[in-house]
Design a protein around this motif. Sequence first.
Motif, PDB file in Angstrom:
ATOM      1  N   LYS A   1      -9.099 -11.701  15.294  1.00 42.96           N
ATOM      2  CA  LYS A   1      -8.954 -12.049  16.712  1.00 42.96           C
ATOM      3  C   LYS A   1     -10.255 -11.818  17.470  1.00 42.96           C
ATOM      4  CE  LYS A   1      -3.962 -11.339  17.132  1.00 42.96           C
ATOM      5  NZ  LYS A   1      -2.882 -10.551  17.771  1.00 42.96           N
ATOM      6  N   SER A   2     -10.976 -10.748  17.130  1.00 43.96           N
ATOM      7  CA  SER A   2     -12.276 -10.502  17.766  1.00 43.96           C
ATOM      8  C   SER A   2     -13.260 -11.629  17.434  1.00 43.96           C
ATOM      9  CB  SER A   2     -12.838  -9.162  17.295  1.00 43.96           C
ATOM     10  OG  SER A   2     -14.118  -8.937  17.842  1.00 43.96           O
ATOM     11  N   GLY A   3     -13.226 -12.072  16.166  1.00 46.86           N
ATOM     12  CA  GLY A   3     -14.082 -13.191  15.761  1.00 46.86           C
ATOM     13  C   GLY A   3     -13.704 -14.486  16.463  1.00 46.86           C
ATOM     14  N   LEU A   4     -12.395 -14.673  16.706  1.00 41.20           N
ATOM     15  CA  LEU A   4     -11.951 -15.873  17.419  1.00 41.20           C
ATOM     16  C   LEU A   4     -12.479 -15.883  18.856  1.00 41.20           C
ATOM     17  CD1 LEU A   4      -8.240 -16.170  16.209  1.00 41.20           C
ATOM     18  CD2 LEU A   4     -10.155 -17.657  15.599  1.00 41.20           C
ATOM     19  N   ASP A   5     -12.512 -14.711  19.484  1.00 36.88           N
ATOM     20  CA  ASP A   5     -13.077 -14.631  20.847  1.00 36.88           C
ATOM     21  C   ASP A   5     -14.551 -15.008  20.837  1.00 36.88           C
ATOM     22  OD1 ASP A   5     -10.627 -13.812  21.826  1.00 36.88           O
ATOM     23  OD2 ASP A   5     -11.095 -11.665  21.677  1.00 36.88           O
ATOM     24  N   THR A   6     -15.279 -14.520  19.823  1.00 39.78           N
ATOM     25  CA  THR A   6     -16.701 -14.863  19.714  1.00 39.78           C
ATOM     26  C   THR A   6     -16.883 -16.361  19.473  1.00 39.78           C
ATOM     27  OG1 THR A   6     -17.155 -12.676  18.766  1.00 39.78           O
ATOM     28  CG2 THR A   6     -18.841 -14.386  18.465  1.00 39.78           C
ATOM     29  N   ALA A   7     -16.037 -16.932  18.610  1.00 43.43           N
ATOM     30  CA  ALA A   7     -16.124 -18.374  18.331  1.00 43.43           C
ATOM     31  C   ALA A   7     -15.833 -19.195  19.576  1.00 43.43           C
ATOM     32  CB  ALA A   7     -15.140 -18.749  17.219  1.00 43.43           C
ATOM     33  N   GLU A   8     -14.850 -18.745  20.359  1.00 42.63           N
ATOM     34  CA  GLU A   8     -14.519 -19.462  21.592  1.00 42.63           C
ATOM     35  C   GLU A   8     -15.680 -19.398  22.590  1.00 42.63           C
ATOM     36  OE1 GLU A   8     -10.585 -19.958  24.462  1.00 42.63           O
ATOM     37  OE2 GLU A   8     -10.795 -18.217  23.155  1.00 42.63           O
ATOM     38  N   ALA A   9     -16.366 -18.250  22.645  1.00 41.40           N
ATOM     39  CA  ALA A   9     -17.531 -18.117  23.532  1.00 41.40           C
ATOM     40  C   ALA A   9     -18.655 -19.040  23.087  1.00 41.40           C
ATOM     41  CB  ALA A   9     -18.009 -16.660  23.538  1.00 41.40           C
ATOM     42  N   LEU A  10     -18.853 -19.179  21.766  1.00 40.89           N
ATOM     43  CA  LEU A  10     -19.883 -20.088  21.254  1.00 40.89           C
ATOM     44  C   LEU A  10     -19.572 -21.538  21.614  1.00 40.89           C
ATOM     45  CD1 LEU A  10     -20.525 -18.549  17.716  1.00 40.89           C
ATOM     46  CD2 LEU A  10     -22.153 -18.650  19.615  1.00 40.89           C
TER      47      LEU A  10
END
Length: 221
Positions: free
Chosen positions: A42-51
């Motif tokens: 989920k933390s990685g998904l937040d980073t991907a969404e920011a990218l």
Amino acid sequence: MSAVFEGYEKQYCELSANLSKKCSSAGLLDGEQKKQKISEIKSGLDTAEALIRKMDLEARGLQPNIKAVLLAKLREYKSDLNNLKSEVKQIASTNLDQAARDDLLEAGMADTLAVSANQRDRLLMSTERLNNSSNRIMESRKVMLETEELGVSLLHDLHQQRQSLLHANNTMHGVDDNISRSKKIISNISRRMDRNKWIIGAIITVLVIAIAVILYFKLSK
């Protein structure tokens, strides 16, 4: 293509592949390990969404032809991210409690084989999705390269047309200069002709007067 966009794109592709692997491995875990792995995903998904948001902002500031290609790629990335989110929700919703795990262990070898088959199916689906995403990325890059080549060709044509217009403009200036010089020459010739007419008229007048005087003296004698 924007170097900034390419940097974000590379980060997203690497992160997406990493998250897919984590989703596959999370399906094989249970208990606290599974919860921890889901939290990492989920933390990685937040980073991907920011990218993706950064790529969207960068794409909207580019030229229209390049912008259209990049926004099409972003739609693919957003779809990929939504698929990852759905997969994480599915993994989280299938997190079994201790009693359910005990029941599965007591169910015997048949249930174990069924679970393994289900896990293999998820791994195959994840691998297929990764391959499809890679193919879409390669196709998008191919379209972008073709668009860049077309843009370079158009710029070259526009440069040639500009040079032709400048040459025609210089030619027109040269023609205007020649016309101006011709007008000056004609004006000078006209003035000389007028001056010559006056001189010839004066000479004729003098001659007539001289002839009249000569005739007068001859007749008077």
